[in-house]
Design a protein around this motif. Structure first.
Motif, PDB file in Angstrom:
ATOM      1  N   ASP A  16       6.214  -4.152  -3.262  1.00 33.43           N
ATOM      2  CA  ASP A  16       5.789  -4.780  -2.015  1.00 33.43           C
ATOM      3  C   ASP A  16       4.294  -5.038  -2.136  1.00 33.43           C
ATOM      4  OD1 ASP A  16       5.157  -5.567   0.570  1.00 33.43           O
ATOM      5  OD2 ASP A  16       6.519  -4.134   1.507  1.00 33.43           O
ATOM      6  N   LYS A  17       3.942  -6.122  -2.792  1.00 36.13           N
ATOM      7  CA  LYS A  17       2.557  -6.364  -3.181  1.00 36.13           C
ATOM      8  C   LYS A  17       1.612  -6.433  -1.987  1.00 36.13           C
ATOM      9  CE  LYS A  17      -0.334  -9.160  -6.208  1.00 36.13           C
ATOM     10  NZ  LYS A  17      -0.381 -10.289  -7.175  1.00 36.13           N
ATOM     11  N   GLU A  18       2.048  -7.045  -0.895  1.00 32.86           N
ATOM     12  CA  GLU A  18       1.159  -7.193   0.264  1.00 32.86           C
ATOM     13  C   GLU A  18       0.784  -5.831   0.844  1.00 32.86           C
ATOM     14  OE1 GLU A  18       0.900  -9.449   4.620  1.00 32.86           O
ATOM     15  OE2 GLU A  18       2.653  -9.727   3.330  1.00 32.86           O
ATOM     16  N   LYS A  19       1.784  -4.970   1.076  1.00 29.43           N
ATOM     17  CA  LYS A  19       1.505  -3.651   1.629  1.00 29.43           C
ATOM     18  C   LYS A  19       0.704  -2.797   0.643  1.00 29.43           C
ATOM     19  CE  LYS A  19       5.428  -3.326   4.816  1.00 29.43           C
ATOM     20  NZ  LYS A  19       6.653  -2.571   5.169  1.00 29.43           N
ATOM     21  N   PHE A  20       1.045  -2.924  -0.643  1.00 24.30           N
ATOM     22  CA  PHE A  20       0.327  -2.188  -1.685  1.00 24.30           C
ATOM     23  C   PHE A  20      -1.150  -2.561  -1.671  1.00 24.30           C
ATOM     24  CE2 PHE A  20      -1.328  -1.857  -6.023  1.00 24.30           C
ATOM     25  CZ  PHE A  20      -1.004  -0.560  -6.347  1.00 24.30           C
ATOM     26  N   MET A  21      -1.447  -3.858  -1.649  1.00 23.58           N
ATOM     27  CA  MET A  21      -2.837  -4.308  -1.683  1.00 23.58           C
ATOM     28  C   MET A  21      -3.568  -4.004  -0.375  1.00 23.58           C
ATOM     29  SD  MET A  21      -3.410  -5.157  -4.710  1.00 23.58           S
ATOM     30  CE  MET A  21      -5.121  -5.615  -4.375  1.00 23.58           C
ATOM     31  N   ASN A  22      -2.849  -3.950   0.726  1.00 30.54           N
ATOM     32  CA  ASN A  22      -3.472  -3.543   1.989  1.00 30.54           C
ATOM     33  C   ASN A  22      -3.959  -2.093   1.892  1.00 30.54           C
ATOM     34  OD1 ASN A  22      -3.149  -5.995   3.282  1.00 30.54           O
ATOM     35  ND2 ASN A  22      -1.256  -5.413   4.328  1.00 30.54           N
ATOM     36  N   CYS A  23      -3.147  -1.251   1.261  1.00 29.09           N
ATOM     37  CA  CYS A  23      -3.529   0.153   1.068  1.00 29.09           C
ATOM     38  C   CYS A  23      -4.734   0.253   0.133  1.00 29.09           C
ATOM     39  CB  CYS A  23      -2.339   0.933   0.517  1.00 29.09           C
ATOM     40  SG  CYS A  23      -2.560   2.724   0.451  1.00 29.09           S
ATOM     41  N   VAL A  24      -4.731  -0.554  -0.923  1.00 29.26           N
ATOM     42  CA  VAL A  24      -5.878  -0.603  -1.837  1.00 29.26           C
ATOM     43  C   VAL A  24      -7.140  -1.009  -1.078  1.00 29.26           C
ATOM     44  CG1 VAL A  24      -6.889  -1.856  -3.795  1.00 29.26           C
ATOM     45  CG2 VAL A  24      -4.511  -1.057  -3.909  1.00 29.26           C
ATOM     46  N   ALA A  25      -7.014  -2.007  -0.195  1.00 28.66           N
ATOM     47  CA  ALA A  25      -8.165  -2.500   0.564  1.00 28.66           C
ATOM     48  C   ALA A  25      -8.728  -1.422   1.484  1.00 28.66           C
ATOM     49  CB  ALA A  25      -7.772  -3.734   1.368  1.00 28.66           C
ATOM     50  N   VAL A  26      -7.859  -0.628   2.092  1.00 35.01           N
ATOM     51  CA  VAL A  26      -8.315   0.472   2.954  1.00 35.01           C
ATOM     52  C   VAL A  26      -9.114   1.483   2.132  1.00 35.01           C
ATOM     53  CG1 VAL A  26      -7.571   2.442   4.350  1.00 35.01           C
ATOM     54  CG2 VAL A  26      -6.457   0.223   4.631  1.00 35.01           C
ATOM     55  N   ALA A  27      -8.587   1.834   0.968  1.00 41.13           N
ATOM     56  CA  ALA A  27      -9.275   2.798   0.104  1.00 41.13           C
ATOM     57  C   ALA A  27     -10.623   2.249  -0.369  1.00 41.13           C
ATOM     58  CB  ALA A  27      -8.394   3.138  -1.099  1.00 41.13           C
ATOM     59  N   ALA A  28     -10.653   0.991  -0.757  1.00 42.25           N
ATOM     60  CA  ALA A  28     -11.898   0.374  -1.230  1.00 42.25           C
ATOM     61  C   ALA A  28     -12.939   0.324  -0.121  1.00 42.25           C
ATOM     62  CB  ALA A  28     -11.620  -1.027  -1.766  1.00 42.25           C
ATOM     63  N   ASP A  29     -12.496   0.020   1.102  1.00 38.78           N
ATOM     64  CA  ASP A  29     -13.426  -0.041   2.232  1.00 38.78           C
ATOM     65  C   ASP A  29     -14.050   1.331   2.490  1.00 38.78           C
ATOM     66  OD1 ASP A  29     -14.568  -1.419   4.668  1.00 38.78           O
ATOM     67  OD2 ASP A  29     -13.384   0.134   5.653  1.00 38.78           O
ATOM     68  N   LEU A  30     -13.240   2.380   2.421  1.00 32.99           N
ATOM     69  CA  LEU A  30     -13.775   3.723   2.613  1.00 32.99           C
ATOM     70  C   LEU A  30     -14.820   4.057   1.546  1.00 32.99           C
ATOM     71  CD1 LEU A  30     -10.532   5.715   3.505  1.00 32.99           C
ATOM     72  CD2 LEU A  30     -12.437   5.221   5.035  1.00 32.99           C
ATOM     73  N   LEU A  31     -14.531   3.725   0.291  1.00 33.79           N
ATOM     74  CA  LEU A  31     -15.478   3.996  -0.783  1.00 33.79           C
ATOM     75  C   LEU A  31     -16.772   3.205  -0.592  1.00 33.79           C
ATOM     76  CD1 LEU A  31     -13.173   4.052  -3.952  1.00 33.79           C
ATOM     77  CD2 LEU A  31     -14.231   6.009  -2.821  1.00 33.79           C
ATOM     78  N   LYS A  32     -16.645   1.948  -0.231  1.00 30.64           N
ATOM     79  CA  LYS A  32     -17.831   1.101  -0.082  1.00 30.64           C
ATOM     80  C   LYS A  32     -18.702   1.531   1.093  1.00 30.64           C
ATOM     81  CE  LYS A  32     -15.776  -2.958  -2.284  1.00 30.64           C
ATOM     82  NZ  LYS A  32     -15.268  -4.354  -2.107  1.00 30.64           N
TER      83      LYS A  32
END
Length: 227
Positions: A16-32
């Motif tokens: 489920d690429k869309e949901k997977f990448m949404n989760c990646v985006a949340v993690a990246a935002d927290l790191l940034k």
């Protein structure tokens, strides 16, 4: 940045690429935003921060209860990212034969790397875990991720988020990839190999891929140096 309760996100299937990448985006935002997060790898769970952020790296050391003279590795998403942060003095084919995988390679550190990450060391450990979420996260951040095991220094490495629940209040996000397969090798973490000397190698930690890594390295003609 950490609040009383971290964001807890179950990592969707990469199918489920869309949901997977949404989760990646949340993690990246927290790191940034300077956050510290927990993520699964191909060996054990780790806690991560942006390696180039002085404040984030300092928080990472404090959460681990780790002395600054004990090094922390970095994670990147692609093979061509490695020379940006470490000085490669071995065949590129050897690196591509070992990574992605449960191996940390030590190189002489590049001057681009945050000087407060492992400030007393001349080397840097670089990983590309064989894990789709970690690699996607590193690509999304477009800079190295400082990555260390999700446990207090000196305690057992962890294979599920429940095993490091005492750290949750100190984290900004916990990304749950499920329980990592528990094998005799599982908690050993990555095999650490020093490739900083041309034509030679040292096994610094046997880890979970010792035999395979050693055979691969020697197929490229490198000579083992004494530790």
């Amino acid at each position: 940045m950490a609040e009383m309760k971290p964001i807890i996100c179950r990592i969707p299937s990469i199918v489920d690429k869309e949901k997977f990448m949404n989760c990646v985006a949340v993690a990246a935002d927290l790191l940034k935003r300077g956050g510290i997060i927990a993520i699964p790898t191909d060996t054990i769970y780790g806690i991560a921060a942006l390696a180039q952020s002085i404040d984030s790296v300092e928080r990472l050391y404090k959460i681990k209860g780790r002395e600054h003279n004990k090094p922390i590795a970095i994670c990147v998403g692609e093979l061509n990212d490695i020379p940006k942060w470490g000085k490669v003095d071995c065949p590129i084919g050897l690196i591509s034969a070992l990574l992605p995988g449960p191996v940390t390679l030590l190189f002489n550190r590049h001057h681009n790397l945050n000087p407060l990450l492992n400030p007393d060391g001349k080397l840097v450990g670089i990983r590309i875990p064989d894990h789709s979420f970690v690699r996607a996260l590193a690509k999304e951040c477009n800079e190295p991720i400082a990555l260390t095991s999700a446990n207090v220094s000196g305690s057992l490495s962890t294979l599920s988020i429940e095993e490091f629940s005492e750290l949750w209040p100190l984290l900004d996000g916990v990304f749950d990839g499920g329980r990592i397969v528990d094998t005799p090798e599982a908690r050993k973490g990555s095999t650490i190999v020093d490739l900083s000397l041309p034509g030679a190698y040292k096994i610094i930690r046997e880890g979970s891929a010792y035999k395979k890594s050693r055979a691969t390295i020697e197929n490229f003609g490198l000579i083992q140096e004494a530790i």
